[in-house]
Write an enzyme that holds these catalytic residues in place. Structure first.
Site, short mmCIF file in Angstrom:
data_model
loop_
_atom_site.label_atom_id
_atom_site.label_comp_id
_atom_site.label_asym_id
_atom_site.label_seq_id
_atom_site.Cartn_x
_atom_site.Cartn_y
_atom_site.Cartn_z
N SER A 152 0.84 -1.21 0.00
CA SER A 152 0.00 0.00 0.00
C SER A 152 0.87 1.25 0.00
O SER A 152 0.37 2.35 -0.24
CB SER A 152 -0.92 0.00 1.23
OG SER A 152 -0.17 -0.23 2.41
N ASP B 127 5.64 -7.09 2.32
CA ASP B 127 4.83 -7.60 1.19
C ASP B 127 5.70 -7.92 -0.01
O ASP B 127 6.61 -7.15 -0.36
CB ASP B 127 3.84 -6.50 0.74
CG ASP B 127 2.47 -6.67 1.36
OD1 ASP B 127 2.17 -7.74 1.93
OD2 ASP B 127 1.67 -5.71 1.28
N LYS C 295 4.77 -11.39 3.19
CA LYS C 295 3.34 -11.63 2.97
C LYS C 295 3.10 -11.69 1.47
O LYS C 295 3.70 -10.91 0.72
CB LYS C 295 2.49 -10.52 3.60
CG LYS C 295 1.00 -10.64 3.30
CD LYS C 295 0.14 -9.80 4.22
CE LYS C 295 0.02 -8.35 3.83
NZ LYS C 295 -0.55 -8.12 2.49
N GLU D 148 -0.20 -12.38 -1.56
CA GLU D 148 -1.65 -12.45 -1.77
C GLU D 148 -2.03 -13.73 -2.52
O GLU D 148 -1.28 -14.18 -3.39
CB GLU D 148 -2.12 -11.22 -2.56
CG GLU D 148 -1.93 -9.93 -1.78
CD GLU D 148 -2.47 -8.70 -2.53
OE1 GLU D 148 -3.15 -8.86 -3.57
OE2 GLU D 148 -2.19 -7.59 -2.05
N GLU E 128 -8.92 -9.63 4.28
CA GLU E 128 -9.24 -8.22 3.97
C GLU E 128 -10.59 -8.11 3.28
O GLU E 128 -10.90 -8.89 2.35
CB GLU E 128 -8.15 -7.63 3.07
CG GLU E 128 -8.49 -6.19 2.63
CD GLU E 128 -7.36 -5.43 1.96
OE1 GLU E 128 -6.26 -6.00 1.83
OE2 GLU E 128 -7.60 -4.27 1.59
O1 KIV Z 1 -0.43 -3.40 1.69
C1 KIV Z 1 -1.03 -3.34 2.78
O2 KIV Z 1 -0.99 -2.33 3.49
C2 KIV Z 1 -1.80 -4.50 3.19
C3 KIV Z 1 -2.73 -4.34 4.34
C4 KIV Z 1 -3.87 -3.49 3.96
C5 KIV Z 1 -3.16 -5.63 4.90
O3 KIV Z 1 -1.68 -5.53 2.61
#
Ligand code: KIV
Length: 290
Positions: A68, A106, A136, A138, A205
């Site tokens: 994000s 991420d 993390k 997806e 989410e």
């Molecule tokens: O990228 C992010 O901030 C996220 C959260 C919203 C879980 O994946």
């Protein structure tokens, strides 16, 4: 009591007072949920910079360097253009600014979906170059083989199911998921697949509450909600959203402060004082030593 920092110029590390609690670990986060129950929900927030990490660290269990940052830091209109180099630079900054929280970074769009080998190459670079504890990614069933491959090679993985923003073009937008029986069944199957593949926790989410509750009840790993349910094993928000940095506040966000308002007011005062020559004053000016 708030934390203060003193810079150690020999290491460039800012030393906090009071002394921070020991760094949490991935197994500790996993085992926070015992026999399907979580007593005290896990606290997770996004962080993108060292200073932000310093301010959040003592209050959080997990700091997420979310992709994000594409929208929040770089002004992009989705997470799709976020690069691996961006994630690594911000991930390293957050690790440097934190002492206690588990830092999760991420994996960006396009850097892991091609094959499990591509995912390993990307994730191992992220781990080695940032010092983070986990990544993390997806996706549910489609990513299970990859999660299994990574976790068996020393890379802890947090899953992410429900509304997966990297798939915005397939989903057709950012609306909450799970309103049809087909979507409902897919999200539950995705959560199970991610767990069975070895993920230590999973973000749910933008899912309707009954799904969030079912997932939380049925999975052994912690389910961290965003736009999900208070009954999840933890909660995550984008820090800038909850601090009120943006005009648009999504329904699932509680705006705890109006930081944008504070910044605007403060900057307006600075501009006025500069134009009136009332800043700097003697207090902010150097004079020759007498
Ligand atoms: O990228 C992010 O901030 C996220 C959260 C919203 C879980 O994946």
């Amino acid at each position: 009591m708030s934390t203060t920092f003193q810079l150690d110029t020999s290491t460039s590390r800012a030393n906090p007072t009071p002394k921070p609690r020991k760094r949490l670990t991935v197994p500790k986060i996993r085992d926070h949920k015992k026999d399907g129950q979580t007593k005290e929900p896990l606290v997770m927030l996004t962080a993108y910079t060292a200073r932000q990490a310093q301010l959040l660290d003592a209050h959080c269990d997990i700091l997420l360097v979310g992709d994000s940052l594409g929208q929040v830091i770089y002004g992009l209109d989705s997470t799709l253009p976020v690069t691996l180099d961006m994630m690594i630079a911000h991930g390293a900054a957050v690790v440097r600014g934190s002492y206690h929280s588990v830092v999760v970074v991420d994996l960006p769009f396009g850097a892991y979906e091609g094959s499990k080998e591509q995912a390993f190459e990307t994730a191992s670079r992220v781990m080695a170059e940032t010092g983070c504890a986990a990544v993390k990614l997806e996706g549910g069933q489609a990513m299970a083989e990859t999660i299994d491959f990574l976790t068996n090679r020393g890379i802890p993985v947090m899953g992410h199911v429900g509304l997966t923003p990297q798939a915005v073009n397939v989903l057709g937008g950012y609306a909450a998921r799970g309103r049809s029986q087909q979507e409902h069944d897919k999200i539950i199957a995705d959560g199970e697949a991610v767990q069975n593949a070895g993920a230590f926790s999973v973000v749910a989410e933008g899912v309707i509450e009954p799904i969030a509750i079912s997932l939380t009840k049925s999975l052994e790993i912690p389910v961290i909600g965003i736009g999900a349910s208070a009954q999840c094993d933890g909660q995550v928000l984008v820090t800038e959203d909850m601090l009120g940095m943006f005009e648009r506040v999504p329904r699932f966000v509680k705006k705890y402060e109006d930081i944008a308002g504070i910044i605007e007011k403060t900057v307006a005062q600075y501009a006025e004082e500069v134009r009136a020559r009332t800043f700097p004053t003697e207090d902010q000016t150097y004079q020759p030593k007498a």
